[in-house]
Design a protein around this motif. Sequence first.
Motif, PDB file in Angstrom:
ATOM      1  N   UNK A  17      -1.720  -4.095 -11.886  1.00 39.90           N
ATOM      2  CA  UNK A  17      -0.986  -5.073 -11.075  1.00 39.90           C
ATOM      3  C   UNK A  17      -1.843  -5.539  -9.916  1.00 39.90           C
ATOM      4  N   UNK A  53      -1.371   4.454  -6.390  1.00 41.41           N
ATOM      5  CA  UNK A  53      -1.676   4.955  -7.741  1.00 41.41           C
ATOM      6  C   UNK A  53      -2.314   3.819  -8.551  1.00 41.41           C
ATOM      7  N   UNK A  54      -1.770   2.619  -8.375  1.00 42.96           N
ATOM      8  CA  UNK A  54      -2.305   1.469  -9.116  1.00 42.96           C
ATOM      9  C   UNK A  54      -3.712   1.089  -8.661  1.00 42.96           C
ATOM     10  N   UNK A  55      -4.113   1.559  -7.482  1.00 46.81           N
ATOM     11  CA  UNK A  55      -5.451   1.211  -6.976  1.00 46.81           C
ATOM     12  C   UNK A  55      -6.507   2.243  -7.360  1.00 46.81           C
ATOM     13  N   UNK A  56      -6.140   3.274  -8.125  1.00 49.12           N
ATOM     14  CA  UNK A  56      -7.153   4.249  -8.550  1.00 49.12           C
ATOM     15  C   UNK A  56      -8.162   3.532  -9.452  1.00 49.12           C
ATOM     16  N   UNK A  60       0.851  -1.208   0.000  1.00 50.01           N
ATOM     17  CA  UNK A  60       0.000   0.000   0.000  1.00 50.01           C
ATOM     18  C   UNK A  60       0.881   1.251   0.000  1.00 50.01           C
ATOM     19  N   UNK A  61       2.078   1.163  -0.579  1.00 53.97           N
ATOM     20  CA  UNK A  61       2.889   2.379  -0.668  1.00 53.97           C
ATOM     21  C   UNK A  61       2.323   3.287  -1.767  1.00 53.97           C
ATOM     22  N   UNK A  62       2.934   4.438  -1.938  1.00 59.65           N
ATOM     23  CA  UNK A  62       2.386   5.438  -2.852  1.00 59.65           C
ATOM     24  C   UNK A  62       2.222   4.879  -4.266  1.00 59.65           C
ATOM     25  N   UNK A  63       3.229   4.122  -4.677  1.00 59.85           N
ATOM     26  CA  UNK A  63       3.185   3.533  -6.022  1.00 59.85           C
ATOM     27  C   UNK A  63       1.990   2.582  -6.145  1.00 59.85           C
ATOM     28  N   UNK A  64       1.778   1.773  -5.109  1.00 59.39           N
ATOM     29  CA  UNK A  64       0.671   0.816  -5.149  1.00 59.39           C
ATOM     30  C   UNK A  64      -0.671   1.547  -5.088  1.00 59.39           C
TER      31      UNK A  64
END
Lengths: 340, 471
Positions: A189, A175-178, A169-173
Motif C-alpha cells: 500500500x 508493518x507495510x513499510x518493512x 505511520x501507525x503500527x499497521x502502516x
Amino acid sequence: MNSNLNLGSFAAAMGIAIVLLICYEYYWHTVKHWPRSYDLESLDHWSEWRDKMDDAGSDDVVIMGSSRAHFDINIHLWDSITGTRPYMLAYPGSSPFHPLADVIEKSDFNGLLVVGVAPGLFYTLGDTWGAGRGKAFVEHRYKRTYAQKLNHAIYKRIDPLLGYTDPTINMEALVDRMPFPNRDSVKNPPAWPPMVRMDKYRNVRMTPFFEQDSVLQQRQKDIWFGPDEPERKNKLADSIDVIMDYYSDIFQKHLDKGGKLAILRPPVSGKYLETEGKLFPREKYWDRLVQSVDAFSFHYADHPATKNMDPPEWSHLDRHDSDVYTRTLIQLLQDQNLLK
Amino acid sequence: MLFNTTGFIAFLAVVLMLYYWLPTSWKVKKGILLLASYLFYALWNPPLILLLWISTVVDWTAGKKMVKETDQRRRKLWLLLSICVNLGFLVFFKYGNFLMENFQSVLGLVGMDYTPPEWDILLPMGISFYTFQTMSYTIDLYKRRVKPAKTFLDFALYVTFFPQLVAGPIVRSDELIPQFYEPKRATHHQFFMGLMILTVGLFEKTVFADSIMSPAVDSVFGNRVLLSPLDAWTGTLAFSCQIFFDFAGYSLCAIGIALMLGMRLPDNFNYPYGSIGFSELWQRWHISLSSWLRDYLYIPLGGNRKGVNRTYVNLMLTMLLGGLWHGAAWTFVIWGALHGTYLVIERLLRQKIKFKAEGVLPKLALALLTYMLVNVTWVFFRAEGFQDAWNVLGSMLGIHGTKDVLTTNRIVAVLVTCLLLFLGHFAMRRHSLRSVIENSPRWLVISAWAVMLFGLMIVQTSGEQFIYFQF
C-alpha cells in the motif's frame, strides 16, 4: 527470583516507556518531519464540524468536496478578509455525493455552499469507491455512540500535540513499510509522505518541508499515478446523464431553500492535468455541470491569477498559492454578491 | 464502551478514584460500581440497558421465589419464566433474522413464496454472555447448588459487573457474588498485577489482533477471488491468532480490571494452541463457556452416563449449539459440528489406540496437528458464507486458485507471530501468566511492561471493536 509488583515497578516501566516515546516522537517529528496535526481523516472530527454546521445561518459558508477543496482554501484567511470562517466539510479521497445530500436534505442551511470538483471523485455516485468513502463518514455521524464521542473529546486534545499519531505511520502502516520484496503481482500500500497539517477547524496547510523537498513530492506523484489509477478513474466516470441529473437536482434543492451555490474546479498540473483532460474532458463534464445548475462557477483555468498555478505534487496547492487562490475566490464571490 | 480506547482509560481512572478514595460505606461503593457498570453499557446504546434491567429483575424475583417455594411444580414454573425471558430476548435479538430467513427458505422448498418484513434488529452488546450468566444463577438455585444473593444490589452487580459484562468470562454466581459481601481492597501487589494483566490484554488486542493480524485477515476473507495456498493459509493462520489475541486479550483486561478492584475472575484462556487433542483444547479455550455448556447442556443431556453412542450424540449436540451460540449463521453450526466431530474421533481413537506421547517432539507434533485442524474450523467461523469458506479451504488445499493478495511484509509478520504464539503456548502448557510474572527477574518484568506500555502509546488504532462483542 520473585517480582512483587508495586508502584515502583509501574513507575519504572512507565518512565522507560515515556523515554522511548520521546525518542519515537523526536524521530518522526524532527528527523522525518511529520507535522503535529489533527488526524486528517478523522470521522469524529468531521462529524463534530458537521454537528456545528447545523447552527449555520444564511450568512455562513460551508465548503464541501474532496482534498483539493479541503487543502486549497485557507479558511482562516477567508475569515480575516470576510469576518466569517467557513465550515470546512470537504474530506480527502471522497466524493461529496453523500455529504451533500446530508447537508442539503437534512439541515436547514441556506447560506453559501462552496463545492469543489475533483473529477476522479466528484463524478462517482452511490456506493462506488469515492462516494462510498463519503457514505462512511456521513453514516458515522449518525451512528456514533456516546462512548465514541467521549473518546474523541479526549483524543482531540492529545492528537495535535504529537507528530507520531499520524495514521500514515501507525503500527499497521509500519508493518507495510518493512523492506521485504513482494511477489510480482502484489504491491505494498502507498507510503504516504508528510504533506499537510490540519488544525482544529479542519483548515489544512501544506507543510514547509514538503513544499521544499522534491523527493517527497515525487513520492506523492508516484502514489497518485500507480499502475491501475487512470483505468479505474475512467470506469468511475460512466453514466454521465445520471451524474448530471443527480447534481442538478440536489443543487436545485439548496437553491430552493434560498441558499447560494458556488462550484469550483481547483488547479492541477502535470500528469493530473494531462490525464483528467483525457478522462474528463471539460466540455463533456465541467461545462455540462455548470450549464445544468444555476450557480456561480469558477474554473481555475479561466482566471489569470490561477490558470498557471503548479501544485508541487500536481494536485494540491502550496501555502502561497493556496492563499492566492483563496483571495481570488473571495474576490469573485464578492463580485457576484454571494459574499459580503 | 471499549477497553482499548482513551475514553475507557479515563472512565476506569474515575471509577478507581471513587472506589478507593471516597470515604464511604462498602454498600455505597458497590452502588458506585453498579452505576459505573450501567454507564459503561449505556455509553454504547442507552435504551438497550432496559434489557439488562428486565433480565436482572426477572431473575432476582425468580430466584427469590424458588428459594422460598417448596412446591416443586411452582419452582419449575419460576425457572421456566426465567429461562423463557432470557432465551426469549436472546432468540429475538440474535436469531430473529436468522430464523425468519430459514423459515422463508423452508417455505420456498415447498413452493410457497413468502417475503418476511425487513427487521433492522440491533444485537445488544454482550447479550449472549449476560444471558448465560444470569441463567446459570436461576438454574443453580433451582437445583439448590448455590445460595441466593443476599441483596438485590449484590445480584444486580453480579449481572452487570462492567469488567466482564459484555464479553465474559461467564462467571458463576458462587464465584462472584460472595466477593461482594465483604469490603474489597486490592493489595499493592494485586493492584499492580491487575494493571500489568490489563496492559498485556490491551497489548494483545491492539498490537497483535488489530495491527498485525486484522489487515491480513480482511484481505484474505474479504477478497472474493480464489487465492494461492500461501495466501489462504496465511489468512487463516492470521485469523487464528487474531481471534485468540482479541478474545483472550479482552478476558485478560477483564481479569486485570477486576483484580485492581480487589476481585478475582476465573481464567478464560489457558494457552489453547498448545493443546494436544481437542478435549484438552476445550479445557483451555473459552473455559467459562465450555464449562457452562458442559454443566448446563452436556451433563443434563446425559453426558457420558448413557452409553457410548448417546455420549457421541450429546457431544455433537453440545458443540452444535455451542457453534450457534457464537453467531446466527449455518457457518457457525458447521464450525461447531467440526469440533464435535473432532471430539468424537479423538474419543474413538483413544479407545482403539493405546498411545501416550512421550518427549517434547512427539507432543509438539501432536499439538501442531491439533492447531492445524483447529485452523480448518476457523475458516467456517470467519467466512461470510459457505461459498467463501469453500474458496478459502480449496485454496488452502491447493485445489484451486493462484491469486496472490498479501504483501511479503504481511506474510512475514503473520507467520512469525503465529509461530511464536504456537511455540509460546506449547511452552506455557504447565504455567500461568501470573506465575511467570511473579517468578521472573524484576528487571525483565519492568522491561517487558515498559515495551508493552510503549506499544500501547504508539499503536493508535481507532478503537476496533472486540470480535466477541458481536456474539
